[in-house]
Motif scaffolding. Structure first.
Motif, PDB file in Angstrom:
ATOM      1  N   PRO A  49       0.831  -1.213   0.000  1.00 47.70           N
ATOM      2  CA  PRO A  49       0.000   0.000   0.000  1.00 47.70           C
ATOM      3  C   PRO A  49       0.860   1.255   0.000  1.00 47.70           C
ATOM      4  N   ARG A  50       0.245   2.382  -0.336  1.00 45.57           N
ATOM      5  CA  ARG A  50       0.952   3.650  -0.332  1.00 45.57           C
ATOM      6  C   ARG A  50       1.430   3.973   1.084  1.00 45.57           C
ATOM      7  N   GLY A  51       2.652   4.435   1.186  1.00 40.73           N
ATOM      8  CA  GLY A  51       3.216   4.735   2.497  1.00 40.73           C
ATOM      9  C   GLY A  51       3.927   3.554   3.126  1.00 40.73           C
ATOM     10  N   GLN A  52       4.095   2.464   2.368  1.00 38.35           N
ATOM     11  CA  GLN A  52       4.803   1.288   2.859  1.00 38.35           C
ATOM     12  C   GLN A  52       5.774   0.808   1.792  1.00 38.35           C
ATOM     13  N   THR A  64       8.114   5.051   8.477  1.00 34.96           N
ATOM     14  CA  THR A  64       8.030   5.800   9.730  1.00 34.96           C
ATOM     15  C   THR A  64       9.283   6.625  10.004  1.00 34.96           C
ATOM     16  N   GLU A  65      10.257   6.595   9.120  1.00 32.26           N
ATOM     17  CA  GLU A  65      11.508   7.303   9.369  1.00 32.26           C
ATOM     18  C   GLU A  65      11.376   8.780   9.004  1.00 32.26           C
ATOM     19  N   SER A  66      12.262   9.566   9.565  1.00 32.58           N
ATOM     20  CA  SER A  66      12.324  10.982   9.230  1.00 32.58           C
ATOM     21  C   SER A  66      13.286  11.171   8.057  1.00 32.58           C
ATOM     22  N   PRO A  67      12.972  12.068   7.114  1.00 25.44           N
ATOM     23  CA  PRO A  67      13.882  12.287   5.977  1.00 25.44           C
ATOM     24  C   PRO A  67      15.263  12.729   6.449  1.00 25.44           C
ATOM     25  N   LEU A 129       4.141  20.457   9.855  1.00 22.48           N
ATOM     26  CA  LEU A 129       5.236  20.703   8.911  1.00 22.48           C
ATOM     27  C   LEU A 129       6.304  19.633   9.064  1.00 22.48           C
ATOM     28  N   TYR A 130       5.898  18.411   8.839  1.00 23.14           N
ATOM     29  CA  TYR A 130       6.790  17.265   9.029  1.00 23.14           C
ATOM     30  C   TYR A 130       6.268  16.142   8.153  1.00 23.14           C
ATOM     31  N   ILE A 131       7.156  15.367   7.589  1.00 24.28           N
ATOM     32  CA  ILE A 131       6.747  14.215   6.786  1.00 24.28           C
ATOM     33  C   ILE A 131       7.489  12.968   7.257  1.00 24.28           C
ATOM     34  N   ARG A 132       6.868  11.834   7.086  1.00 20.23           N
ATOM     35  CA  ARG A 132       7.522  10.555   7.345  1.00 20.23           C
ATOM     36  C   ARG A 132       7.871   9.944   5.998  1.00 20.23           C
ATOM     37  N   SER A 133       8.957   9.222   5.937  1.00 20.70           N
ATOM     38  CA  SER A 133       9.436   8.748   4.652  1.00 20.70           C
ATOM     39  C   SER A 133      10.074   7.381   4.782  1.00 20.70           C
ATOM     40  N   CYS A 159       3.930  -5.011  -8.913  1.00 22.00           N
ATOM     41  CA  CYS A 159       4.295  -4.583  -7.559  1.00 22.00           C
ATOM     42  C   CYS A 159       4.794  -3.144  -7.538  1.00 22.00           C
ATOM     43  N   THR A 160       4.372  -2.359  -8.519  1.00 21.50           N
ATOM     44  CA  THR A 160       4.821  -0.974  -8.604  1.00 21.50           C
ATOM     45  C   THR A 160       4.230  -0.156  -7.468  1.00 21.50           C
ATOM     46  N   HIS A 161       5.074   0.462  -6.682  1.00 27.56           N
ATOM     47  CA  HIS A 161       4.640   1.364  -5.621  1.00 27.56           C
ATOM     48  C   HIS A 161       5.763   2.361  -5.346  1.00 27.56           C
ATOM     49  N   GLU A 162       5.467   3.340  -4.533  1.00 25.68           N
ATOM     50  CA  GLU A 162       6.438   4.398  -4.245  1.00 25.68           C
ATOM     51  C   GLU A 162       7.355   3.939  -3.119  1.00 25.68           C
ATOM     52  N   ALA A 163       8.454   3.306  -3.490  1.00 27.20           N
ATOM     53  CA  ALA A 163       9.395   2.810  -2.484  1.00 27.20           C
ATOM     54  C   ALA A 163      10.146   3.937  -1.799  1.00 27.20           C
ATOM     55  N   VAL A 164      10.178   5.115  -2.412  1.00 31.66           N
ATOM     56  CA  VAL A 164      10.874   6.268  -1.823  1.00 31.66           C
ATOM     57  C   VAL A 164       9.877   7.251  -1.222  1.00 31.66           C
ATOM     58  N   TYR A 165       8.731   6.749  -0.831  1.00 30.72           N
ATOM     59  CA  TYR A 165       7.660   7.594  -0.290  1.00 30.72           C
ATOM     60  C   TYR A 165       8.207   8.573   0.736  1.00 30.72           C
ATOM     61  N   PRO A 166       7.800   9.885   0.633  1.00 27.84           N
ATOM     62  CA  PRO A 166       6.968  10.506  -0.416  1.00 27.84           C
ATOM     63  C   PRO A 166       7.787  11.365  -1.371  1.00 27.84           C
ATOM     64  N   LEU A 167       9.070  11.073  -1.517  1.00 26.05           N
ATOM     65  CA  LEU A 167       9.971  11.947  -2.270  1.00 26.05           C
ATOM     66  C   LEU A 167       9.598  12.063  -3.742  1.00 26.05           C
ATOM     67  N   TYR A 168       8.904  11.055  -4.255  1.00 24.89           N
ATOM     68  CA  TYR A 168       8.550  11.073  -5.678  1.00 24.89           C
ATOM     69  C   TYR A 168       7.277  11.889  -5.920  1.00 24.89           C
TER      70      TYR A 168
END
Length: 325
Positions: A49-52, A64-67, A129-133, A159-168
């Motif tokens: 899913p998105r975000g994973q 759940t990591e910080s950029p 003003l914070y994102i998890r990545s 299996c296409t998904h945003e593995a670099v969420y949310p940088l893309y």
């Protein structure tokens, strides 16, 4: 004897299950369906899913990591691109005697700043003003669509998904907000204050944005991963080239020529900030005490130009070019 055989057979089955691959494909994973205490039930192998993204055991885990600092610098670079292009076309079409250029520059800065703040606020977690990545591990993380497995060489497991969420995707959201704010604010401002320009010239900087925003979007969609690794060098090279071109076009050959106009100092300091941005991005400031002295190199290109300008004589080259020699 029978009990020992049964125990050995059970151990063999357990080992067989453990050594089987959990999931095919580099970015395919199993999604968590149910969790109760220590009991976890996962679904079949598929897209996360998105975000994973998948971990080493091929299970989809939330981002759940910080950029990292480098990730923020990359996002800053992508955010600067439309702002720099806005300023370039505003200066290009406003004319030397136009008093509206400064207000348009400020408006463009306001538009991009507000777009960046709104983008962060609507990103997960919403309202801060914070994102998890997810951590970027390799170049292929940006192009998961190229790594969909085909177990039987006929059926493809997507299996296409945003593995670099949310940088893309966050860059696309930012560009969308930039475009909306520009269309809401800039035409009213230009119509009010751009009296020194002809009717056909007033909105040319806005028309230019309608061209470069699609180009930036395609650039991010196709080359986002390449830009992620190359942007420090792009910033450094382009800032050096544009500074040299500006100083030669303005016929700056000594310190007095540089100090005689405030605009030239603003351009110089802006390029110095870009130099510093590129140096910090390349070094990533992993070792603070070793990397910070590199910032002392920021004024070096400008000083080198001033010391060598008397040998190249940019004014003579420009005059000869204008005369067609």
């Amino acid at each position: 004897m029978e009990g020992e055989i049964t125990q050995s057979l059970g151990a063999w089955v357990l080992c067989t299950v453990d050594i089987q691959p959990a999931c095919l494909g580099l970015y395919c994973g199993k999604t968590l369906l149910f969790k109760n205490g220590s009991t976890e039930i996962y679904g079949e192998c598929g897209v996360c899913p998105r975000g994973q993204r998948t971990n080493a055991q091929k299970y989809c885990q939330p981002c759940t990591e910080s950029p990292e600092l480098y990730d923020w610098l990359y996002l800053g670079f992508m955010a600067m691109l439309p702002l720099v292009l806005h300023w370039f076309f505003i200066e290009w079409y406003s004319g030397k005697k136009s008093s509206s250029a400064l207000f348009q520059h400020i408006t463009a800065l306001f538009e991009c700043s507000m777009a960046a703040i709104i983008t962060l606020l609507v990103s997960d977690p919403v309202g801060v003003l914070y994102i998890r990545s997810c951590r970027v591990l390799m170049l292929s993380d940006w192009y998961t669509m190229l790594y969909n497995p085909s177990p039987d060489y006929v059926t493809t497991v997507h299996c296409t998904h945003e593995a670099v969420y949310p940088l893309y995707t966050i860059v696309f959201i930012y560009y969308a907000f930039c475009l909306v704010l520009m269309m809401l604010l800039r035409p009213l401002l230009v119509k009010k204050i751009a009296c020194g320009l002809g009717k056909s010239d007033r909105f040319k900087s806005i028309y230019a944005a309608l061209y470069f925003f699609p180009i930036l979007t395609v650039l991010q969609a196709v080359g986002g991963g390449l830009l992620y690794y190359a942007f420090p060098y792009i910033v450094l090279v382009l800032s050096l080239v544009t500074l040299a071109v500006y100083m030669s076009a303005s016929e700056i050959e000594n310190c007095y020529d540089l100090l005689v106009r405030k605009k030239r100092l603003i351009v110089l300091f802006s390029h110095w900030l870009l130099h510093a941005y590129g140096i910090i991005s390349i070094s990533r400031v992993d070792k603070l005490e070793q990397d910070l002295p590199l910032l002392a190199l920021v004024p070096t290109p400008a000083l080198f130009y001033l010391f060598t300008a008397k040998f190249t004589e940019p004014s003579r080259i420009l005059s000869e070019g204008a005369n067609g020699h």
